[in-house]
Design an enzyme around this catalytic site. Structure first.
Site, PDB file in Angstrom:
ATOM      1  N   CYS A  96       0.849  -1.196   0.000  1.00 52.98           N
ATOM      2  CA  CYS A  96       0.000   0.000   0.000  1.00 52.98           C
ATOM      3  C   CYS A  96       0.890   1.253   0.000  1.00 52.98           C
ATOM      4  O   CYS A  96       1.856   1.336   0.775  1.00 52.98           O
ATOM      5  CB  CYS A  96      -0.885   0.007   1.239  1.00 52.98           C
ATOM      6  SG  CYS A  96      -1.827   1.538   1.372  1.00 52.98           S
ATOM      7  N   GLU A 126       3.999  -5.620   8.760  1.00 48.71           N
ATOM      8  CA  GLU A 126       4.321  -4.239   8.390  1.00 48.71           C
ATOM      9  C   GLU A 126       5.480  -3.709   9.233  1.00 48.71           C
ATOM     10  O   GLU A 126       6.382  -3.019   8.717  1.00 48.71           O
ATOM     11  CB  GLU A 126       3.081  -3.349   8.573  1.00 48.71           C
ATOM     12  CG  GLU A 126       3.329  -1.913   8.152  1.00 48.71           C
ATOM     13  CD  GLU A 126       2.135  -0.998   8.427  1.00 48.71           C
ATOM     14  OE1 GLU A 126       0.969  -1.445   8.251  1.00 48.71           O
ATOM     15  OE2 GLU A 126       2.365   0.155   8.822  1.00 48.71           O
ATOM     16  N   SER A 222      -5.615  -9.952  11.757  1.00 52.07           N
ATOM     17  CA  SER A 222      -5.734  -8.625  11.142  1.00 52.07           C
ATOM     18  C   SER A 222      -5.716  -7.558  12.231  1.00 52.07           C
ATOM     19  O   SER A 222      -6.663  -7.436  13.018  1.00 52.07           O
ATOM     20  CB  SER A 222      -7.036  -8.546  10.344  1.00 52.07           C
ATOM     21  OG  SER A 222      -7.332  -7.209  10.029  1.00 52.07           O
ATOM     22  N   SER A 223      -4.637  -6.788  12.267  1.00 51.04           N
ATOM     23  CA  SER A 223      -4.473  -5.785  13.330  1.00 51.04           C
ATOM     24  C   SER A 223      -5.633  -4.794  13.343  1.00 51.04           C
ATOM     25  O   SER A 223      -6.257  -4.551  14.378  1.00 51.04           O
ATOM     26  CB  SER A 223      -3.148  -5.057  13.124  1.00 51.04           C
ATOM     27  OG  SER A 223      -3.044  -3.947  13.959  1.00 51.04           O
ATOM     28  N   SER A 266      -9.480  -5.524   5.543  1.00 53.54           N
ATOM     29  CA  SER A 266      -9.142  -6.659   4.675  1.00 53.54           C
ATOM     30  C   SER A 266     -10.297  -7.641   4.512  1.00 53.54           C
ATOM     31  O   SER A 266     -10.120  -8.704   3.909  1.00 53.54           O
ATOM     32  CB  SER A 266      -7.919  -7.380   5.258  1.00 53.54           C
ATOM     33  OG  SER A 266      -8.094  -7.612   6.639  1.00 53.54           O
TER      34      SER A 266
HETATM   35  O1  0K2 Z   1      -4.546  -4.692   9.865  1.00 51.38           O
HETATM   36  P1  0K2 Z   1      -3.347  -5.372   9.363  1.00 51.38           P
HETATM   37  O2  0K2 Z   1      -2.154  -4.456   9.276  1.00 51.38           O
HETATM   38  O3  0K2 Z   1      -2.992  -6.618  10.155  1.00 51.38           O
HETATM   39  O4  0K2 Z   1      -3.562  -5.836   7.858  1.00 51.38           O
HETATM   40  P2  0K2 Z   1      -4.838  -6.328   7.057  1.00 51.38           P
HETATM   41  O5  0K2 Z   1      -5.838  -6.969   7.924  1.00 51.38           O
HETATM   42  O6  0K2 Z   1      -4.298  -7.159   5.943  1.00 51.38           O
HETATM   43  O7  0K2 Z   1      -5.505  -5.016   6.489  1.00 51.38           O
HETATM   44  C1  0K2 Z   1      -4.973  -4.341   5.403  1.00 51.38           C
HETATM   45  C2  0K2 Z   1      -3.915  -3.398   5.832  1.00 51.38           C
HETATM   46  C3  0K2 Z   1      -2.639  -3.680   5.111  1.00 51.38           C
HETATM   47  C4  0K2 Z   1      -1.612  -2.637   5.362  1.00 51.38           C
HETATM   48  O8  0K2 Z   1      -1.725  -1.663   6.045  1.00 51.38           O
HETATM   49 FE1  SF4 Z   2      -3.207   1.138   3.127  1.00 54.41          FE
HETATM   50 FE2  SF4 Z   2      -5.493  -0.035   3.815  1.00 54.41          FE
HETATM   51 FE3  SF4 Z   2      -3.281  -0.471   5.228  1.00 54.41          FE
HETATM   52 FE4  SF4 Z   2      -4.514   1.876   5.326  1.00 54.41          FE
HETATM   53  S1  SF4 Z   2      -5.330  -0.099   6.045  1.00 54.41           S
HETATM   54  S2  SF4 Z   2      -2.311   1.560   5.129  1.00 54.41           S
HETATM   55  S3  SF4 Z   2      -5.204   2.136   3.205  1.00 54.41           S
HETATM   56  S4  SF4 Z   2      -3.661  -1.067   3.129  1.00 54.41           S
END
Ligand code: 0K2
Ligand code: SF4
Length: 312
Positions: A96, A126, A222-223, A266
């Site tokens: 992202c 991340e 998922s954080s 997500s």
């Molecule tokens: O919330 P998280 O960072 O664990 O990631 P996802 O649940 O995959 O949500 C998308 C955010 C990805 C990057 O910021």
């Molecule tokens: Fe990017 Fe979505 Fe992660 Fe926010 S939650 S940094 S818009 S991927």
């Protein structure tokens, strides 16, 4: 029973881009594609791509030389990029842009002689990627208590950055502790917690008081989804984080009149629809959507996709 659908919820611009990117890569090159870590932290999404033949790996050495490797939305460290080069992999970067922005801030502060306090969760994809940009110049801080233990003096050049998907309130408490101990500490003007994380949290905070129960669609790893469930709990409502409607339990709904539904960044809308359908069928529920903020963010697909198309 009444359902309140929180809006904004579900896919953010970064997740949309990453998923579109993988779909497009499959369309262009077939499904013999490898992805470094889960494309996004969502079981439903990962299972969908696994069924299509995509292979998710946790180590670059698992990818056959010369193959296509896509980096997930959470970003990777320079070390992973080097390993990919050594294996002559063709890489597509679905990080992202708002995560890349944090990487660039880390590089800029490290080059400027700052030591960086990165507020985030240890072991998160991340955080590993961001710390890898300047490992000698970054210290992870998770709680306000840890700030008191930091070894830096009042004259050290310090800056703080954050993971993009933290609780705004919890990160704020760590920032307050940092600023109190190091009043001169610097930070990027706009902060790093992204618009999507902030908006989904604000929606739950504003709407949960009207509900008896909070359901958040999303995966346990998922954080940002976990933070939504925790906000529901902080408002004093029973709150559950579930991947699909199959996890719903009848006893959760005893004595419940109003259910607030949201979804992490997500979690696909289809799993929200399944939960709504279940509640409508089982409890004859009615539904209203509450929009607390409009979102109009869109990220283009990575340019490597076009370049690879030419060379393959
Ligand atoms: O919330 P998280 O960072 O664990 O990631 P996802 O649940 O995959 O949500 C998308 C955010 C990805 C990057 O910021
Ligand atoms: Fe990017 Fe979505 Fe992660 Fe926010 S939650 S940094 S818009 S991927």
């Amino acid at each position: 029973m009444e359902i309140i659908l929180a809006n904004p919820r579900g896919f953010c611009a970064g997740v949309n881009m990453a998923i579109d990117c993988l779909d497009e890569a499959i369309r262009m090159f077939g499904s013999e594609i490898y992805v470094y870590h889960e494309i996004v932290h969502n079981k439903y999404v990962v299972e969908r791509f696994t069924k299509q033949g995509v292979t998710f790996v946790n180590d670059v050495s698992e990818v056959p030389e010369g193959s296509i490797l896509l980096y997930s939305a959470h970003g990777v460290s320079p070390e992973i990029r080097n390993q990919s080069r050594e294996r002559k992999l063709q890489t597509i970067d679905a990080t992202c842009p708002l995560v890349t922005k944090v990487h660039l801030e880390a590089i800029r502060y490290a080059r400027g002689g700052y030591h960086i306090l990165l507020i985030g969760h240890e072991g998160h994809d991340e955080v590993i990627g961001t710390m890898g940009e300047a490992p000698e110049s970054i210290t992870l801080v998770e709680t306000p208590e840890e700030v008191a233990e930091l070894p830096f003096g009042p004259d050290d050049k310090l800056a703080y950055l954050t993971q993009t998907t933290l609780s705004v309130t919890e990160a704020g408490a760590v920032i307050d502790a940092l600023v109190e101990r190091y009043p001169h500490i610097e930070s990027p003007p706009k902060g790093d917690i992204c618009y999507a994380t902030t908006n989904r949290q604000d929606a739950i905070s504003q709407l949960a008081p009207q509900a008896d129960l909070v359901l958040v669609l999303g995966s346990q790893n998922s954080s940002n989804s976990r933070r939504l469930k925790e906000i529901g709990e902080a408002v004093g409502k029973p709150s559950y984080l579930i991947d699909t409607a199959s996890e719903l339990r009848p006893e959760w709904f005893e004595g419940i009149n109003t259910v607030l539904i949201s979804a992490g960044a997500s979690a696909p809308e289809v799993v929200v629809e399944e939960v709504v359908d279940h509640l409508v069928k089982t409890f004859n529920a009615t539904m209203r959507e509450e929009v607390i903020r409009e979102e109009h963010v869109h990220f283009p697909l990575p340019k490597e996709l076009r370049r690879l198309q030419v060379t393959n």
